[in-house]
Structure formats: C-alpha cells, structure tokens
Design an enzyme around this catalytic site. Structure first.
Site, PDB file in Angstrom:
ATOM      1  N   HIS A   1      64.861  83.044  78.250  1.00 33.21           N
ATOM      2  CA  HIS A   1      64.195  84.100  79.013  1.00 33.21           C
ATOM      3  C   HIS A   1      65.252  84.929  79.731  1.00 33.21           C
ATOM      4  O   HIS A   1      66.255  84.382  80.184  1.00 33.21           O
ATOM      5  CB  HIS A   1      63.217  83.499  80.032  1.00 33.21           C
ATOM      6  CG  HIS A   1      62.236  84.495  80.539  1.00 33.21           C
ATOM      7  ND1 HIS A   1      62.512  85.315  81.595  1.00 33.21           N
ATOM      8  CD2 HIS A   1      61.013  84.849  80.089  1.00 33.21           C
ATOM      9  CE1 HIS A   1      61.479  86.109  81.790  1.00 33.21           C
ATOM     10  NE2 HIS A   1      60.563  85.856  80.889  1.00 33.21           N
TER      11      HIS A   1
ATOM     12  N   ASP B   1      55.537  81.258  75.958  1.00 36.51           N
ATOM     13  CA  ASP B   1      54.972  81.320  74.607  1.00 36.51           C
ATOM     14  C   ASP B   1      55.129  80.035  73.804  1.00 36.51           C
ATOM     15  O   ASP B   1      54.591  79.927  72.705  1.00 36.51           O
ATOM     16  CB  ASP B   1      55.646  82.458  73.819  1.00 36.51           C
ATOM     17  CG  ASP B   1      55.235  83.810  74.360  1.00 36.51           C
ATOM     18  OD1 ASP B   1      54.057  83.942  74.731  1.00 36.51           O
ATOM     19  OD2 ASP B   1      56.084  84.706  74.420  1.00 36.51           O
TER      20      ASP B   1
END
Ligand code: ACO
Length: 401
Positions: free
Chosen positions: A281, A338
């Site tokens: 991320h 996700d």
C-alpha cells in the site's frame, strides 16, 4: 509569510513529485490516516468501531455531513434515498445495448455519467445547497439500483425493482439476490457483512480515484460526471481492480498446484512483472487496519454460510509465507483491503468481475463527501505543473514526397 506562488514565478521553481508520493493536494477534515501505525478514522471515529457498531448509511451520513446522525436524521436520510431509487426507464434502453459479458466497471462508469443526461438539474451553475443535496441523494439512491442491474445482466436475468420498505443495504440485496429466496434482504448474516464491507471501503482520503473525483469536480463539473471519472480511476488493478486480480491470482495458484513458495519467489523476481496482488500500500507501512477486520469477517461469514473455499487456505498460506520473508518485511508489504474481500464477495455469490463495482458502491459516500468539501472550500481548479524534457524550439520542416 513566504508567498510561494510569487517565489515560484520569480525563480521558475517547480516541485516534481511523480505519483504525488509526498505532495498534499488539499486540506481535508474527512478521513484521518496514519500509515505508520495502521490507523484509519472517518471524521475522528475509528474504522474498527464503525465497522462493529454502525451501518453503511450512518457512515455515509457521517462522511458527507460531518456528524453521526440522530435517529430522526438517519430515518429522514434513508426515507429520502428510498424515494429516488428508481432509475429513469429510458436509461434501460442503452443499458440493454451493452454486450452481456462486457466488464461491469465499463457499464457502471457509463451509466453513472449518463445520469447527468437524465437528471439535468445537476448541470445547473451555482446550485443551491438544497439542490446539491438532492443530487447527492439521487446519486446514492440510483447507484445501488444500477449496480444490481449490472449484476442481473451478467446472468441474463431480468432486473428486480427497488422496494421502499427496505433499508439501503437490504434493498440492494433484494435487487441482486431477490429471486433466491424471499428473505434474502433480511438475512442478518448477509446484511451485516455487506454493511461491514461497504463501511470499510467508504473513504480513504486522497487515493487515486478520490483525487480524480476532486480534480474533475474542481473544473465545476457536475457530481455524476465527477463520480464516473472516479469509477474509471478505481477500475485499474493497482487500485480497486486489485480485488478481482486477487481472486484471479489465487485461482491461478490453486490450478497450478497451490505451491505458494513458488509464487512468492515470482513476486520477488525483478525480471518478472508479477506482483502479489492485494499486497502493499502506498500509505500503510505497518498493516492495513481494514484487512484485519475483513480477514476476521471472512472466516466468520464462510463458517456461517457453510462455504468451504479452497482459495481461502491459499490466501492465508501466502500471507504467512510473505510476512516472514525478508523481501516483504523490508519493503513493509502487508495484505491490503483487497486481499480477503473478494473471498467474501465470492461466498455471497458475486461473480469476480463484479468485485470492483462493489468497491465503487462502498466508496461512493467518500467520493461525494470529498467532492462536496472541495466545493464548500471553493478550491481552485486542479492543474499540476510539469518539468518539460522535450525540445524547446524547432523550425517547421515541410513534408516531402
Ligand atoms: N508484490 C511484490 N512486490 C511489491 C508489491 C507486491 N504486491 N508491492 C510493492 N512491491 C515492491 C516494488 O516492486 C518495489 O520494490 P523495489 O523497491 O525493489 O523497487 C517496492 O515494493 C515499493 O513498491 P512501489 O510500487 O514503489 O510502491 P507504491 O507505493 O508505488 O505502490 C501499490 C503501491 C500500487 C499498492 C503496490 O504495492 C502494488 O502494486 N500492490 C499490488 C496491487 C494492489 O494490491 N493494489 C491495491 C492497493 S489498495 C487499494 O488501492 C484499494
């Protein structure tokens, strides 16, 4: 105080930060994120508490209007939304024209942009606060209907119309799974997990799609077109499209014999373009708090629904191996939102290509809140600068023969 604009004009100085890794584009009071400590809060409220205690509509209200609603406020908000869930029947004509196997995100972006054609009051210059609010309500209301249409189309099934007696999430479940059983909209397991997933996706400060919504909106573009631009930005596999890519990757690993070590090695190989989808991320460098909640919800829901999905075991194994691997540890790569969400969507019965559309449904209140904040703060049009690297002057050469 130093006048930065004047200084830049005098010196010709421009900050170059490709990918905006370190550049703030706005001030915002919506979402607080501490990537080092893995903290995410909407308007000051922790994502853990909101996911546990509130509903998606309460969170939408909080993001858009700044405060948690009272009982009356949430009842009025939901009542108003439920009276705008029907979508103009003429929109169905061109919806019917999409090939049935066209990607749901392509359909969603086009349909949302088209709302501006069917609800042209959204195009009016200098909309009053009341008019802006009505456009917001319509956007929230029609999005769930459009998403369920797209789901139905993927099976070639007729659409199911909304019913005012349901709350937002139940109505969405009714329009998607209504033919399964009468009680689907009120099945507490489904309603609870759908609320959680939508809440966890509802905002994430200045990510790629949200920045897109703000920059498109900064040209005074209407809400529907701004949200449609955000939907396009979300589609990419490095952003929201990762939820689809994760399941495709897990399936591929399963069909390849399930050797997770081999795939971890592939992800580390700099000569191989493969990346471990659902890992890493831009901002979280410790852990993604959303991933923790989703992982637990995934275990709970699969157990409650009696679903035994072999890709869950592969996902857990990948996580375990990666978290002990020097490559991932050094680069601070952890599962993101996700990594486990797709396994839940799959257990609920959504086809893989629908996953990013569900992300968009969740992210909608955040996009709206950010678009509204940008307008209220009267932010200037977004217009990044560049460092030019081409020729500065060339004499025109006539084309010969
Ligand atoms: N697998 C393998 N290596 C990775 C991964 C991954 N998933 N993610 C990052 N890396 C490596 C990069 O190769 C790079 O290595 P290097 O320093 O040796 O060159 C280093 O980690 C830093 O990666 P960047 O791409 O520079 O980090 P950035 O902040 O630009 O990218 C991103 C973040 C796009 C999320 C990236 O981690 C990625 O591609 N992840 C997979 C896709 C994904 O899951 N996206 C969803 C993100 S969450 C969301 O948008 C909702």
């Amino acid at each position: 105080a130093v006048d930065i604009a004047k200084l830049r004009d005098l010196t010709g100085y421009i900050t170059l930060d490709t990918g905006y890794k370190n550049t703030g584009a706005t001030k915002s009071a919506i979402t607080f994120l501490d990537g080092e400590q893995g903290i995410l809060r909407y308007r000051g409220y922790s994502i853990e508490q909101l996911a546990e205690k509130s509903t998606f509509m309460e969170v939408a209200f909080l993001l858009i209007y700044g405060e948690l609603p009272t009982e009356k406020q949430i009842a009025d908000f939901e009542h108003e939304i439920s009276h705008h869930t029907l979508v103009h029947e003429d929109m169905k004509k061109f919806f019917d024209g999409f090939p049935s196997h066209s990607h749901p995100m392509g359909q969603l972006g086009s349909l949302v942009c088209s709302l501006s054609a069917f609800y042209p009051e959204s195009l009016k210059n200098n909309q009053t606060e009341e008019e802006i609010n009505l456009t917001i309500i319509k956007m929230l209301a029609k999005m769930s209907t459009i998403v369920s249409w797209i789901y139905k189309k993927s099976f070639g099934h007729p659409v199911i119309y909304p019913q005012n007696k349901y709350d937002y999430v139940s109505n969405f479940l009714h329009m998607t799974f209504g033919q399964r059983t009468e009680e689907v909209a009120v099945d507490p397991v489904l309603v609870d997990v759908m609320n959680k997933l939508l809440i966890l996706h509802a905002d994430h400060e200045q990510n790629c799609s949200t920045s897109t919504v703000r920059i498109v909106g900064s040209s005074d573009c209407n809400l529907y077109a701004s949200i449609s631009a955000g939907i396009s930005a979300l589609w990419g596999p490095l952003h929201g499209g990762a939820n689809q890519a994760v399941i495709e990757m897990l399936e591929q690993i399963k069909n390849d014999g399930g050797d997770t070590q081999k795939w971890i090695a592939k992800a580390k190989d700099k000569n191989d373009s493969f990346r471990l989808m659902g890992f890493g991320h831009r901002v979280y460098k410790n852990f993604d708090p959303r991933a923790k909640i989703i992982k637990k919800a995934c275990d709970d829901v699969l157990e409650k629904l009696g679903v035994n999905d072999p890709v869950l075991a592969i996902a857990k194994q990948l996580e375990e191996v990666a978290l002990k691997d020097e490559y991932f540890v050094q680069r601070k790569l952890y599962p993101n939102v996700d990594f486990y969400s797709g396994i839940i969507y799959r257990a609920l019965g959504f086809p893989t290509e629908m996953f990013t559309v569900l992300f968009a449904l969740g992210r909608l209140p955040g996009w709206i809140a950010q678009w509204k904040e940008m307008k209220v703060n009267k932010e200037p049009i977004g217009r990044p600068r560049q460092v030019y690297t081409g020729s500065t002057f060339r004499e025109y050469v006539e084309m010969k023969g």
